[in-house]
Design an enzyme around this catalytic site. Sequence first.
Site, PDB file in Angstrom:
ATOM      1  N   LYS A 197     -11.491   1.033  -2.090  1.00  0.00           N
ATOM      2  CA  LYS A 197     -10.423   1.560  -2.935  1.00  0.00           C
ATOM      3  C   LYS A 197     -10.899   1.582  -4.390  1.00  0.00           C
ATOM      4  O   LYS A 197     -11.702   2.426  -4.731  1.00  0.00           O
ATOM      5  CB  LYS A 197      -9.143   0.776  -2.654  1.00  0.00           C
ATOM      6  CG  LYS A 197      -8.625   1.254  -1.289  1.00  0.00           C
ATOM      7  CD  LYS A 197      -7.685   0.386  -0.565  1.00  0.00           C
ATOM      8  CE  LYS A 197      -7.374   1.038   0.793  1.00  0.00           C
ATOM      9  NZ  LYS A 197      -6.853   0.126   1.776  1.00  0.00           N
ATOM     10  N   SER A 239       0.791  -1.227   0.000  1.00  0.00           N
ATOM     11  CA  SER A 239       0.000   0.000   0.000  1.00  0.00           C
ATOM     12  C   SER A 239       0.824   1.278   0.000  1.00  0.00           C
ATOM     13  O   SER A 239       0.408   2.280  -0.562  1.00  0.00           O
ATOM     14  CB  SER A 239      -0.961  -0.005   1.192  1.00  0.00           C
ATOM     15  OG  SER A 239      -0.256  -0.175   2.400  1.00  0.00           O
ATOM     16  N   HIS A 255      -5.161  -3.204  -3.032  1.00  0.00           N
ATOM     17  CA  HIS A 255      -4.790  -2.243  -4.079  1.00  0.00           C
ATOM     18  C   HIS A 255      -4.638  -2.860  -5.463  1.00  0.00           C
ATOM     19  O   HIS A 255      -4.315  -2.156  -6.412  1.00  0.00           O
ATOM     20  CB  HIS A 255      -3.488  -1.523  -3.694  1.00  0.00           C
ATOM     21  CG  HIS A 255      -3.636  -0.734  -2.437  1.00  0.00           C
ATOM     22  ND1 HIS A 255      -4.174   0.539  -2.410  1.00  0.00           N
ATOM     23  CD2 HIS A 255      -3.367  -1.058  -1.153  1.00  0.00           C
ATOM     24  CE1 HIS A 255      -4.202   0.966  -1.155  1.00  0.00           C
ATOM     25  NE2 HIS A 255      -3.727   0.021  -0.380  1.00  0.00           N
TER      26      HIS A 255
HETATM   27  C1  LIG Z   1      -6.714  -0.086   3.111  1.00  0.00           C
HETATM   28  C2  LIG Z   1      -6.136  -1.405   3.404  1.00  0.00           C
HETATM   29  C3  LIG Z   1      -6.726  -2.262   4.326  1.00  0.00           C
HETATM   30  C4  LIG Z   1      -7.863  -1.831   5.193  1.00  0.00           C
HETATM   31  O1  LIG Z   1      -9.050  -1.795   4.491  1.00  0.00           O
HETATM   32  P1  LIG Z   1     -10.234  -0.907   5.070  1.00  0.00           P
HETATM   33  O2  LIG Z   1     -11.434  -1.436   4.397  1.00  0.00           O
HETATM   34  O3  LIG Z   1      -9.922   0.491   4.709  1.00  0.00           O
HETATM   35  O4  LIG Z   1     -10.258  -1.135   6.556  1.00  0.00           O
HETATM   36  C5  LIG Z   1      -6.215  -3.523   4.472  1.00  0.00           C
HETATM   37  N1  LIG Z   1      -5.140  -3.920   3.769  1.00  0.00           N
HETATM   38  C6  LIG Z   1      -4.528  -3.114   2.893  1.00  0.00           C
HETATM   39  C7  LIG Z   1      -3.336  -3.607   2.140  1.00  0.00           C
HETATM   40  C8  LIG Z   1      -5.000  -1.824   2.692  1.00  0.00           C
HETATM   41  O5  LIG Z   1      -4.371  -1.009   1.858  1.00  0.00           O
END
Ligand SMILES: *Cc1c(COP(=O)(O)O)cnc(C)c1O
Length: 395
Positions: A244, A184, A212
Amino acid sequence: MKRDALALEESLGALDRGLLKRRRATLATLSAAGEWPSVTVDGRRAVDFCSNDYLALARHPDIASAMAAAAVRHGAGSGASHLVAGHGIEHARLEEELALFTGRARALLFSTGYMANLAVVGALAGGGEQVLLDRLCHASLIDAALLCRARFKRFAHADAAAAERALARGDGTAALIATDGVFSMDGDLAPLAELARLSRAHDCWLVVDDAHGLGVLGPTGRGSLEECGLDEKAVPVLVGTLGKAFGTFGAFVAGAADVIELLLQKARPYAYTTALPQPIAAATRQALRIAAREPWRRERVLSLARRFSQAAQQLGVPLMASTTPIQPVLLGSTARVLRAQEELLNAGFWVVAIRPPTVASGSSRLRVTLSAGHTEDQVDGLVEALGRIVAQLPP
Ligand SMILES: *Cc1c(COP(=O)(O)O)cnc(C)c1O
Protein backbone atom coordinates in the site's frame (compact mmCIF):
# COMPACT_ATOMS: atom_id res chain seq x y z
CA MET A 1 -21.73 -27.47 -5.20
CA LYS A 2 -22.66 -30.34 -7.44
CA ARG A 3 -20.27 -31.11 -10.26
CA ASP A 4 -22.50 -30.07 -13.11
CA ALA A 5 -22.79 -27.18 -15.51
CA LEU A 6 -26.21 -26.19 -14.20
CA ALA A 7 -25.05 -25.73 -10.62
CA LEU A 8 -22.20 -23.50 -11.79
CA GLU A 9 -24.48 -21.51 -14.04
CA GLU A 10 -26.98 -21.06 -11.21
CA SER A 11 -24.32 -19.87 -8.80
CA LEU A 12 -22.91 -17.35 -11.28
CA GLY A 13 -26.39 -16.32 -12.40
CA ALA A 14 -27.33 -15.45 -8.82
CA LEU A 15 -24.37 -13.07 -8.62
CA ASP A 16 -25.39 -11.49 -11.88
CA ARG A 17 -29.01 -10.98 -10.79
CA GLY A 18 -27.90 -9.36 -7.53
CA LEU A 19 -25.59 -6.99 -9.43
CA LEU A 20 -22.81 -8.60 -7.45
CA LYS A 21 -20.75 -10.04 -10.27
CA ARG A 22 -17.16 -8.82 -10.25
CA ARG A 23 -15.55 -7.68 -13.45
CA ARG A 24 -11.88 -6.94 -13.66
CA ALA A 25 -10.87 -3.84 -15.56
CA THR A 26 -7.51 -3.99 -17.26
CA LEU A 27 -5.46 -0.93 -16.47
CA ALA A 28 -2.50 0.19 -18.52
CA THR A 29 -0.06 2.96 -17.78
CA LEU A 30 0.22 5.57 -20.50
CA SER A 31 3.53 5.82 -22.34
CA ALA A 32 5.50 5.62 -19.08
CA ALA A 33 4.86 4.31 -15.58
CA GLY A 34 5.66 7.78 -14.26
CA GLU A 35 2.46 9.16 -15.77
CA TRP A 36 0.35 7.41 -13.13
CA PRO A 37 -2.32 8.29 -11.87
CA SER A 38 -3.31 8.84 -15.51
CA VAL A 39 -4.03 5.39 -16.92
CA THR A 40 -6.25 3.64 -19.40
CA VAL A 41 -9.06 1.47 -18.07
CA ASP A 42 -10.06 -1.09 -20.70
CA GLY A 43 -8.62 1.34 -23.21
CA ARG A 44 -10.40 4.44 -21.88
CA ARG A 45 -8.35 7.25 -20.40
CA ALA A 46 -8.95 7.99 -16.74
CA VAL A 47 -7.36 9.16 -13.52
CA ASP A 48 -6.93 6.35 -11.00
CA PHE A 49 -8.63 7.26 -7.72
CA CYS A 50 -8.87 3.81 -6.14
CA SER A 51 -5.36 2.44 -5.73
CA ASN A 52 -3.71 2.22 -2.30
CA ASP A 53 -0.56 3.91 -3.57
CA TYR A 54 -0.89 6.70 -1.00
CA LEU A 55 2.68 7.98 -1.26
CA ALA A 56 2.91 7.54 -5.05
CA LEU A 57 5.80 5.10 -4.72
CA ALA A 58 4.52 2.09 -6.71
CA ARG A 59 5.87 3.45 -10.01
CA HIS A 60 8.82 5.41 -8.61
CA PRO A 61 11.81 5.03 -10.97
CA ASP A 62 14.40 4.68 -8.15
CA ILE A 63 12.39 1.86 -6.61
CA ALA A 64 12.06 0.14 -9.97
CA SER A 65 15.83 0.50 -10.44
CA ALA A 66 16.55 -1.00 -7.01
CA MET A 67 14.30 -3.89 -7.93
CA ALA A 68 15.98 -4.40 -11.29
CA ALA A 69 19.49 -4.28 -9.80
CA ALA A 70 18.55 -6.82 -7.13
CA ALA A 71 17.02 -9.09 -9.77
CA VAL A 72 20.27 -9.06 -11.74
CA ARG A 73 22.27 -9.77 -8.59
CA HIS A 74 20.06 -12.27 -6.75
CA GLY A 75 17.67 -13.54 -9.43
CA ALA A 76 13.93 -13.20 -9.80
CA GLY A 77 12.93 -15.97 -7.44
CA SER A 78 14.04 -16.94 -3.95
CA GLY A 79 13.94 -20.66 -4.67
CA ALA A 80 12.71 -21.91 -1.29
CA SER A 81 10.95 -20.96 1.90
CA HIS A 82 12.67 -18.76 4.48
CA LEU A 83 13.39 -21.74 6.74
CA VAL A 84 15.14 -23.69 3.98
CA ALA A 85 17.29 -21.80 1.47
CA GLY A 86 15.08 -18.84 0.59
CA HIS A 87 16.11 -16.28 3.22
CA GLY A 88 18.46 -13.82 1.54
CA ILE A 89 20.50 -10.80 2.50
CA GLU A 90 17.83 -8.38 1.23
CA HIS A 91 15.20 -10.07 3.41
CA ALA A 92 17.47 -9.92 6.46
CA ARG A 93 18.25 -6.25 5.98
CA LEU A 94 14.65 -5.33 5.29
CA GLU A 95 13.56 -7.06 8.51
CA GLU A 96 16.14 -5.06 10.47
CA GLU A 97 14.99 -1.83 8.85
CA LEU A 98 11.32 -2.61 9.52
CA ALA A 99 12.09 -3.32 13.19
CA LEU A 100 13.86 0.02 13.39
CA PHE A 101 11.06 1.81 11.55
CA THR A 102 8.38 0.41 13.86
CA GLY A 103 10.50 0.77 17.01
CA ARG A 104 10.20 -2.89 17.86
CA ALA A 105 12.75 -5.58 18.69
CA ARG A 106 12.14 -7.70 15.60
CA ALA A 107 10.15 -7.89 12.40
CA LEU A 108 9.33 -10.94 10.29
CA LEU A 109 8.54 -10.75 6.58
CA PHE A 110 5.56 -12.47 5.02
CA SER A 111 4.57 -12.78 1.38
CA THR A 112 1.23 -11.04 1.91
CA GLY A 113 -0.74 -9.31 4.63
CA TYR A 114 -3.36 -11.99 4.28
CA MET A 115 -0.79 -14.59 5.29
CA ALA A 116 0.67 -12.44 8.06
CA ASN A 117 -2.77 -12.25 9.67
CA LEU A 118 -3.32 -16.01 9.32
CA ALA A 119 0.06 -16.51 10.97
CA VAL A 120 -0.45 -14.18 13.93
CA VAL A 121 -3.92 -15.34 14.88
CA GLY A 122 -3.03 -19.00 14.36
CA ALA A 123 0.13 -18.76 16.46
CA LEU A 124 -1.32 -16.74 19.33
CA ALA A 125 -4.85 -18.16 19.51
CA GLY A 126 -4.69 -21.50 17.75
CA GLY A 127 -5.91 -23.63 20.66
CA GLY A 128 -9.63 -22.95 20.27
CA GLU A 129 -9.29 -19.85 22.40
CA GLN A 130 -11.53 -16.83 22.27
CA VAL A 131 -10.74 -14.12 19.73
CA LEU A 132 -12.49 -10.74 19.50
CA LEU A 133 -12.63 -8.91 16.20
CA ASP A 134 -14.04 -5.56 15.17
CA ARG A 135 -17.08 -6.17 13.00
CA LEU A 136 -15.51 -4.32 10.08
CA CYS A 137 -11.98 -5.70 10.32
CA HIS A 138 -10.27 -7.05 7.23
CA ALA A 139 -11.45 -10.36 5.77
CA SER A 140 -8.04 -11.91 6.38
CA LEU A 141 -8.45 -11.53 10.16
CA ILE A 142 -11.84 -13.23 9.99
CA ASP A 143 -10.45 -16.02 7.84
CA ALA A 144 -7.56 -16.34 10.28
CA ALA A 145 -9.95 -16.89 13.19
CA LEU A 146 -11.99 -19.39 11.17
CA LEU A 147 -8.94 -21.30 10.00
CA CYS A 148 -7.47 -21.77 13.47
CA ARG A 149 -10.87 -22.75 14.91
CA ALA A 150 -10.81 -19.96 17.42
CA ARG A 151 -14.11 -19.19 19.11
CA PHE A 152 -14.51 -15.75 17.71
CA LYS A 153 -16.84 -12.90 18.42
CA ARG A 154 -17.23 -9.71 16.47
CA PHE A 155 -17.89 -6.56 18.40
CA ALA A 156 -19.64 -3.41 17.13
CA HIS A 157 -17.46 -1.35 14.86
CA ALA A 158 -14.88 0.87 16.58
CA ASP A 159 -16.60 0.34 19.92
CA ALA A 160 -14.23 -0.64 22.74
CA ALA A 161 -17.11 -0.78 25.23
CA ALA A 162 -18.78 -3.38 23.00
CA ALA A 163 -15.52 -5.34 22.99
CA GLU A 164 -15.51 -5.22 26.77
CA ARG A 165 -19.10 -6.46 26.95
CA ALA A 166 -18.26 -9.29 24.55
CA LEU A 167 -15.38 -10.27 26.83
CA ALA A 168 -17.60 -10.18 29.89
CA ARG A 169 -20.26 -12.34 28.21
CA GLY A 170 -17.69 -15.09 27.70
CA ASP A 171 -15.67 -16.33 30.64
CA GLY A 172 -13.95 -12.95 30.80
CA THR A 173 -10.87 -14.17 28.99
CA ALA A 174 -9.73 -14.00 25.42
CA ALA A 175 -6.44 -14.86 23.83
CA LEU A 176 -6.52 -11.98 21.43
CA ILE A 177 -8.27 -8.83 20.25
CA ALA A 178 -7.59 -7.84 16.66
CA THR A 179 -8.52 -4.77 14.68
CA ASP A 180 -7.50 -2.78 11.64
CA GLY A 181 -5.73 0.48 12.57
CA VAL A 182 -7.39 2.33 9.69
CA PHE A 183 -10.43 0.46 8.36
CA SER A 184 -9.84 -0.42 4.76
CA MET A 185 -13.33 0.21 3.36
CA ASP A 186 -14.33 3.00 5.77
CA GLY A 187 -11.19 5.04 6.31
CA ASP A 188 -11.81 5.65 10.02
CA LEU A 189 -9.51 4.77 12.91
CA ALA A 190 -9.95 2.10 15.56
CA PRO A 191 -10.25 3.23 19.22
CA LEU A 192 -6.71 2.00 19.78
CA ALA A 193 -6.02 3.54 23.18
CA GLU A 194 -9.20 2.03 24.66
CA LEU A 195 -8.53 -1.37 23.10
CA ALA A 196 -4.98 -1.22 24.44
CA ARG A 197 -6.29 -0.57 27.95
CA LEU A 198 -8.83 -3.38 27.65
CA SER A 199 -6.33 -5.90 26.36
CA ARG A 200 -3.90 -5.13 29.16
CA ALA A 201 -6.57 -5.31 31.82
CA HIS A 202 -7.59 -8.75 30.54
CA ASP A 203 -4.12 -10.02 29.72
CA CYS A 204 -4.88 -10.68 26.10
CA TRP A 205 -2.91 -9.90 22.97
CA LEU A 206 -3.80 -6.86 20.95
CA VAL A 207 -3.05 -7.21 17.25
CA VAL A 208 -3.30 -4.10 15.08
CA ASP A 209 -3.29 -4.53 11.32
CA ASP A 210 -2.10 -1.14 10.13
CA ALA A 211 -2.14 -1.80 6.39
CA HIS A 212 -3.56 1.65 5.67
CA GLY A 213 -1.95 3.70 8.43
CA LEU A 214 1.75 2.87 8.05
CA GLY A 215 3.65 5.41 6.00
CA VAL A 216 0.73 7.84 6.11
CA LEU A 217 -0.37 8.65 9.66
CA GLY A 218 1.56 9.93 12.67
CA PRO A 219 4.07 12.80 12.84
CA THR A 220 6.76 10.63 11.20
CA GLY A 221 4.62 8.20 9.22
CA ARG A 222 4.83 5.35 11.74
CA GLY A 223 1.11 4.86 11.34
CA SER A 224 -2.00 4.64 13.52
CA LEU A 225 -0.07 3.76 16.67
CA GLU A 226 2.09 6.84 16.35
CA GLU A 227 -1.02 8.88 15.60
CA CYS A 228 -2.52 7.64 18.88
CA GLY A 229 0.73 7.84 20.86
CA LEU A 230 0.86 4.09 21.59
CA ASP A 231 4.02 2.05 22.03
CA GLU A 232 4.87 -1.63 21.98
CA LYS A 233 3.68 -2.15 25.55
CA ALA A 234 0.24 -0.87 24.57
CA VAL A 235 0.09 -2.76 21.28
CA PRO A 236 2.36 -5.80 21.37
CA VAL A 237 1.73 -7.09 17.84
CA LEU A 238 1.77 -4.89 14.75
CA VAL A 239 0.97 -6.18 11.27
CA GLY A 240 2.01 -4.03 8.34
CA THR A 241 1.67 -4.46 4.61
CA LEU A 242 4.10 -3.26 1.98
CA GLY A 243 1.81 -3.16 -1.04
CA LYS A 244 0.00 0.00 0.00
CA ALA A 245 1.80 3.18 1.11
CA PHE A 246 5.22 1.66 0.42
CA GLY A 247 4.19 0.78 -3.09
CA THR A 248 5.75 -2.69 -3.38
CA PHE A 249 4.47 -6.05 -2.12
CA GLY A 250 4.57 -8.24 0.95
CA ALA A 251 3.94 -7.75 4.63
CA PHE A 252 5.49 -8.06 8.07
CA VAL A 253 4.75 -8.61 11.71
CA ALA A 254 6.71 -6.55 14.24
CA GLY A 255 6.93 -7.11 17.97
CA ALA A 256 8.98 -8.36 20.88
CA ALA A 257 11.73 -10.87 20.06
CA ASP A 258 9.87 -13.84 21.54
CA VAL A 259 6.63 -13.07 19.73
CA ILE A 260 8.50 -13.02 16.44
CA GLU A 261 10.44 -16.17 17.34
CA LEU A 262 7.16 -17.97 18.04
CA LEU A 263 5.84 -17.00 14.61
CA LEU A 264 9.05 -18.10 12.96
CA GLN A 265 8.90 -21.44 14.76
CA LYS A 266 5.21 -22.17 14.52
CA ALA A 267 3.33 -20.18 11.90
CA ARG A 268 2.35 -22.37 8.97
CA PRO A 269 1.86 -19.45 6.54
CA TYR A 270 5.50 -18.63 7.26
CA ALA A 271 6.99 -22.07 6.92
CA TYR A 272 5.09 -23.58 4.05
CA THR A 273 5.48 -21.04 1.31
CA THR A 274 8.23 -19.73 -0.91
CA ALA A 275 10.01 -16.64 0.37
CA LEU A 276 9.04 -13.44 -1.38
CA PRO A 277 11.52 -12.55 -4.14
CA GLN A 278 14.58 -10.59 -3.02
CA PRO A 279 14.10 -7.89 -5.69
CA ILE A 280 10.83 -7.01 -3.94
CA ALA A 281 12.60 -6.76 -0.61
CA ALA A 282 15.27 -4.54 -2.19
CA ALA A 283 12.59 -2.34 -3.74
CA THR A 284 10.86 -2.03 -0.37
CA ARG A 285 14.10 -0.95 1.31
CA GLN A 286 14.40 1.81 -1.27
CA ALA A 287 10.75 2.78 -0.71
CA LEU A 288 11.36 3.08 3.05
CA ARG A 289 14.32 5.38 2.38
CA ILE A 290 12.34 7.61 0.03
CA ALA A 291 9.36 7.77 2.39
CA ALA A 292 11.68 8.79 5.24
CA ARG A 293 13.51 11.50 3.35
CA GLU A 294 10.46 12.90 1.57
CA PRO A 295 7.88 13.67 4.28
CA TRP A 296 6.13 15.93 1.75
CA ARG A 297 4.49 12.80 0.31
CA ARG A 298 2.67 12.12 3.55
CA GLU A 299 1.77 15.75 4.08
CA ARG A 300 0.54 16.05 0.52
CA VAL A 301 -1.74 13.01 0.51
CA LEU A 302 -3.33 14.15 3.77
CA SER A 303 -3.82 17.67 2.51
CA LEU A 304 -5.38 16.38 -0.72
CA ALA A 305 -7.70 14.21 1.39
CA ARG A 306 -8.79 17.31 3.33
CA ARG A 307 -9.27 19.24 0.09
CA PHE A 308 -11.39 16.45 -1.34
CA SER A 309 -13.44 16.00 1.81
CA GLN A 310 -14.21 19.70 2.31
CA ALA A 311 -15.17 20.33 -1.31
CA ALA A 312 -17.23 17.13 -1.63
CA GLN A 313 -19.16 17.90 1.54
CA GLN A 314 -19.99 21.34 0.23
CA LEU A 315 -21.49 19.73 -2.87
CA GLY A 316 -23.57 17.36 -0.78
CA VAL A 317 -21.64 14.22 -1.73
CA PRO A 318 -22.45 11.58 0.94
CA LEU A 319 -18.98 11.06 2.40
CA MET A 320 -18.26 8.79 5.33
CA ALA A 321 -16.48 10.26 8.35
CA SER A 322 -12.80 9.87 7.57
CA THR A 323 -9.68 11.97 7.91
CA THR A 324 -7.44 9.49 6.10
CA PRO A 325 -6.74 9.15 2.35
CA ILE A 326 -9.59 6.61 2.20
CA GLN A 327 -12.69 8.73 1.49
CA PRO A 328 -15.69 6.49 0.75
CA VAL A 329 -18.84 7.86 -0.88
CA LEU A 330 -21.76 5.92 0.57
CA LEU A 331 -24.39 5.22 -2.11
CA GLY A 332 -26.32 2.28 -0.65
CA SER A 333 -27.56 0.03 -3.43
CA THR A 334 -25.46 -1.96 -5.87
CA ALA A 335 -27.41 -0.41 -8.78
CA ARG A 336 -26.59 3.15 -7.71
CA VAL A 337 -22.94 2.43 -7.08
CA LEU A 338 -22.46 0.68 -10.43
CA ARG A 339 -24.18 3.54 -12.24
CA ALA A 340 -21.96 6.08 -10.48
CA GLN A 341 -18.83 4.06 -11.31
CA GLU A 342 -19.77 4.00 -14.99
CA GLU A 343 -20.57 7.69 -15.16
CA LEU A 344 -17.38 8.62 -13.36
CA LEU A 345 -15.41 6.59 -15.88
CA ASN A 346 -17.20 8.45 -18.67
CA ALA A 347 -16.02 11.64 -16.98
CA GLY A 348 -12.43 10.35 -16.85
CA PHE A 349 -12.16 9.00 -13.29
CA TRP A 350 -11.62 5.41 -12.19
CA VAL A 351 -13.22 4.69 -8.81
CA VAL A 352 -14.33 1.11 -8.41
CA ALA A 353 -17.68 0.17 -6.85
CA ILE A 354 -17.36 -1.69 -3.54
CA ARG A 355 -20.27 -4.06 -2.98
CA PRO A 356 -21.26 -6.95 -0.68
CA PRO A 357 -19.77 -9.17 0.62
CA THR A 358 -16.84 -6.75 0.93
CA VAL A 359 -19.20 -4.33 2.68
CA ALA A 360 -22.59 -4.91 4.33
CA SER A 361 -25.68 -5.14 2.17
CA GLY A 362 -27.16 -1.68 1.55
CA SER A 363 -23.84 0.04 2.16
CA SER A 364 -22.29 -0.16 -1.28
CA ARG A 365 -19.89 2.67 -1.88
CA LEU A 366 -17.32 4.26 -4.10
CA ARG A 367 -14.05 3.96 -2.24
CA VAL A 368 -12.15 7.06 -3.29
CA THR A 369 -8.48 7.02 -2.33
CA LEU A 370 -6.13 9.96 -2.56
CA SER A 371 -2.43 9.79 -3.39
CA ALA A 372 0.49 12.18 -3.18
CA GLY A 373 0.66 11.68 -6.96
CA HIS A 374 -2.66 13.41 -7.64
CA THR A 375 -2.75 17.06 -8.68
CA GLU A 376 -5.13 19.60 -7.16
CA ASP A 377 -6.82 19.86 -10.56
CA GLN A 378 -7.45 16.14 -10.66
CA VAL A 379 -8.95 16.20 -7.16
CA ASP A 380 -11.12 19.20 -7.99
CA GLY A 381 -12.24 17.55 -11.22
CA LEU A 382 -13.24 14.41 -9.36
CA VAL A 383 -15.24 16.39 -6.79
CA GLU A 384 -17.05 18.31 -9.52
CA ALA A 385 -17.92 15.10 -11.40
CA LEU A 386 -19.04 13.35 -8.21
CA GLY A 387 -21.28 16.26 -7.22
CA ARG A 388 -22.98 16.23 -10.60
CA ILE A 389 -23.28 12.44 -10.88
CA VAL A 390 -24.47 11.78 -7.33
CA ALA A 391 -27.14 14.47 -7.62
CA GLN A 392 -28.57 12.75 -10.70
CA LEU A 393 -28.59 9.18 -9.38
CA PRO A 394 -31.97 7.49 -9.01
CA PRO A 395 -32.96 7.04 -5.34
C1 LIG B 1 -4.78 -5.10 2.05
C2 LIG B 1 -5.00 -5.52 3.44
C3 LIG B 1 -4.51 -6.74 3.91
C4 LIG B 1 -3.89 -7.75 2.99
O1 LIG B 1 -2.61 -7.39 2.63
P1 LIG B 1 -2.00 -8.03 1.31
O2 LIG B 1 -0.55 -7.83 1.46
O3 LIG B 1 -2.58 -7.29 0.17
O4 LIG B 1 -2.39 -9.48 1.32
C5 LIG B 1 -4.64 -7.04 5.24
N1 LIG B 1 -5.26 -6.19 6.08
C6 LIG B 1 -5.77 -5.02 5.66
C7 LIG B 1 -6.45 -4.12 6.64
C8 LIG B 1 -5.67 -4.66 4.32
O5 LIG B 1 -6.21 -3.53 3.90
